[in-house]
Design a protein around this motif. Structure first.
Motif, mmCIF file in Angstrom:
data_model
loop_
_atom_site.group_PDB
_atom_site.id
_atom_site.type_symbol
_atom_site.label_atom_id
_atom_site.label_comp_id
_atom_site.label_asym_id
_atom_site.label_seq_id
_atom_site.Cartn_x
_atom_site.Cartn_y
_atom_site.Cartn_z
ATOM 1 N N SER A 1 0.283 -6.409 -3.687
ATOM 2 C CA SER A 1 -0.001 -5.154 -4.378
ATOM 3 C C SER A 1 -1.494 -4.897 -4.545
ATOM 4 C CB SER A 1 0.700 -5.137 -5.744
ATOM 5 O OG SER A 1 0.342 -6.276 -6.501
ATOM 6 N N LEU A 2 -2.356 -5.848 -4.200
ATOM 7 C CA LEU A 2 -3.792 -5.613 -4.205
ATOM 8 C C LEU A 2 -4.276 -5.040 -2.871
ATOM 9 C CD1 LEU A 2 -5.040 -8.906 -5.929
ATOM 10 C CD2 LEU A 2 -4.517 -6.700 -6.999
ATOM 11 N N ASP A 3 -3.450 -5.151 -1.819
ATOM 12 C CA ASP A 3 -3.827 -4.657 -0.499
ATOM 13 C C ASP A 3 -3.805 -3.135 -0.459
ATOM 14 O OD1 ASP A 3 -4.350 -7.084 0.743
ATOM 15 O OD2 ASP A 3 -2.290 -7.358 1.411
ATOM 16 N N HIS A 4 -4.171 -2.599 0.695
ATOM 17 C CA HIS A 4 -4.142 -1.142 0.877
ATOM 18 C C HIS A 4 -2.756 -0.624 0.491
ATOM 19 C CE1 HIS A 4 -4.176 2.783 2.783
ATOM 20 N NE2 HIS A 4 -5.483 2.679 2.869
ATOM 21 N N LEU B 1 2.262 -2.290 3.051
ATOM 22 C CA LEU B 1 3.663 -2.710 3.103
ATOM 23 C C LEU B 1 4.482 -1.774 3.984
ATOM 24 C CD1 LEU B 1 5.966 -4.542 2.188
ATOM 25 C CD2 LEU B 1 6.134 -3.183 0.097
ATOM 26 N N ALA B 2 4.315 -0.478 3.816
ATOM 27 C CA ALA B 2 5.053 0.487 4.637
ATOM 28 C C ALA B 2 4.666 0.357 6.111
ATOM 29 C CB ALA B 2 4.798 1.905 4.139
ATOM 30 N N PHE B 3 3.396 0.087 6.388
ATOM 31 C CA PHE B 3 2.951 -0.098 7.770
ATOM 32 C C PHE B 3 3.674 -1.271 8.416
ATOM 33 C CE2 PHE B 3 0.017 -2.284 10.708
ATOM 34 C CZ PHE B 3 -0.109 -1.310 11.681
ATOM 35 N N TYR B 4 3.723 -2.407 7.719
ATOM 36 C CA TYR B 4 4.414 -3.559 8.287
ATOM 37 C C TYR B 4 5.893 -3.254 8.539
ATOM 38 C CZ TYR B 4 0.313 -6.450 7.307
ATOM 39 O OH TYR B 4 -0.951 -6.989 7.287
ATOM 40 N N GLN B 5 6.501 -2.532 7.643
ATOM 41 C CA GLN B 5 7.912 -2.194 7.831
ATOM 42 C C GLN B 5 8.095 -1.251 9.021
ATOM 43 O OE1 GLN B 5 8.455 -1.345 3.446
ATOM 44 N NE2 GLN B 5 10.372 -2.410 3.842
ATOM 45 N N ARG B 6 7.199 -0.282 9.179
ATOM 46 C CA ARG B 6 7.278 0.596 10.351
ATOM 47 C C ARG B 6 7.099 -0.178 11.659
ATOM 48 N NH1 ARG B 6 3.916 3.762 7.340
ATOM 49 N NH2 ARG B 6 2.133 3.357 8.717
ATOM 50 N N ARG C 1 -12.924 -6.950 1.400
ATOM 51 C CA ARG C 1 -13.519 -6.948 0.044
ATOM 52 C C ARG C 1 -12.840 -5.942 -0.881
ATOM 53 N NH1 ARG C 1 -18.472 -4.613 2.532
ATOM 54 N NH2 ARG C 1 -19.239 -6.741 2.560
ATOM 55 N N GLU C 2 -12.467 -4.761 -0.387
ATOM 56 C CA GLU C 2 -11.820 -3.768 -1.265
ATOM 57 C C GLU C 2 -10.425 -4.212 -1.710
ATOM 58 O OE1 GLU C 2 -12.864 -1.069 -2.869
ATOM 59 O OE2 GLU C 2 -14.861 -1.527 -2.109
#
Length: 197
Positions: free
Chosen positions: A151-154, A158-163, A60-61
Motif C-alpha cells: 500500500s506504500l507503492d504507486h 496492484l491493478a497493473f500486476y493483475q492486468r 524513493r517516492e
C-alpha cells in the motif's frame, strides 16, 4: 496467529503497509509492446553506485529503502548472485527503470523489483518492461512466477500486476523503520505517507 479486529497504534518511527503477494502459474498472452523510445537491457555485473542511484530514483517516492540500508558486501552478494538477473530500461541516454528477477528457487521466479522512474510513469514504459520480464521468466521451465506489492507503492501498482496476469494469493501487514527519519531517504519524499516521529 489471530489478530483481533480493531485499530492498533503503530510505534513512532515506523511505517506500516498492507502487502499483497501475487502469482502467475502459466505464461500469459502478452499484449503488443507500446510505442516508445525505450530499450531494455540486462546489466550482468551491476555497479553498486549505479544500482543504488537507480533504486533510489525508481523507489524513493514509494519508500524503497531495504537495499539502501545494505553495506557494499551485502548488496553485491544480493544483486550479483548466481540466478539473479538485473535489467534496466534506457531512455534519452539514461537508465530509467529497475527490474530484478530471482531464479534461485527451482522452477520458480520471484519478480523482486519492478519500477520505472517518475518521468516514465504512465507512458507505457512499464508495460514494455513487464512484457520483457514475462518473456524472460517464462523462457525458463517455471511452474510459478510471483511478486509482491504494498500500500506504500504507486496506487495503480496492484491493478497493473493483475492486468498483467498475476493473481493475489496472500495479504500481510509489514512494519518497518521509516527511512526518512534516519536519513536513508530525504524527509520530503512520499508525501502520501505522513511523517510521524
Amino acid at each position: 496467529m489471530s489478530i483481533p479486529d480493531g485499530y492498533f497504534d503503530i510505534p513512532l518511527g515506523k511505517i506500516a503497509a498492507i502487502v499483497t503477494s501475487l502469482e502467475m502459474l502459466a505464461p500469459p498472452v502478452l499484449p503488443p509492446d507500446p510505442a516508445g523510445d525505450w530499450s531494455v537491457r540486462r546489466v550482468a555485473q551491476p555497479g553498486l553506485d549505479w544500482y543504488r542511484d537507480l533504486y533510489s530514483r525508481v523507489g524513493r517516492e514509494w519508500l524503497w529503502s531495504q537495499r539502501l540500508r545494505m553495506n557494499d558486501a551485502e548488496l553485491a552478494a544480493t544483486i550479483r548472485a548466481d540466478g539473479v538477473e538485473i535489467y534496466t530500461l534506457a531512455h534519452d541516454s539514461g537508465d530509467e527503470a529497475l527490474l530484478e528477477l530471482d531464479f534461485r528457487n527451482k522452477n520458480e521466479c520471484e519478480l523482486v523489483l519492478f519500477g520505472v522512474t517518475s518521468k516514465l510513469i504512465g507512458t507505457g514504459a512499464g508495460r514494455l518492461l513487464m512484457n520483457r520480464a514475462l518473456q524472460r521468466a517464462w523462457a525458463q521451465p517455471l511452474t510459478r512466477l510471483w511478486v509482491h506489492t504494498c500500500s506504500l507503492d504507486h496506487p495503480r501498482a496492484l491493478a497493473f500486476y493483475q492486468r498483467c496476469g498475476f493473481r493475489p494469493y496472500r495479504r500481510q501487514i509489514e512494519l518497518a523503520p521509516d527511512p526518512r527519519l534516519d536519513g536513508t531517504l530525504p524527509r520530503n519524499v512520499a508525501a502520501h505517507v505522513p511523517l510521524l516521529g
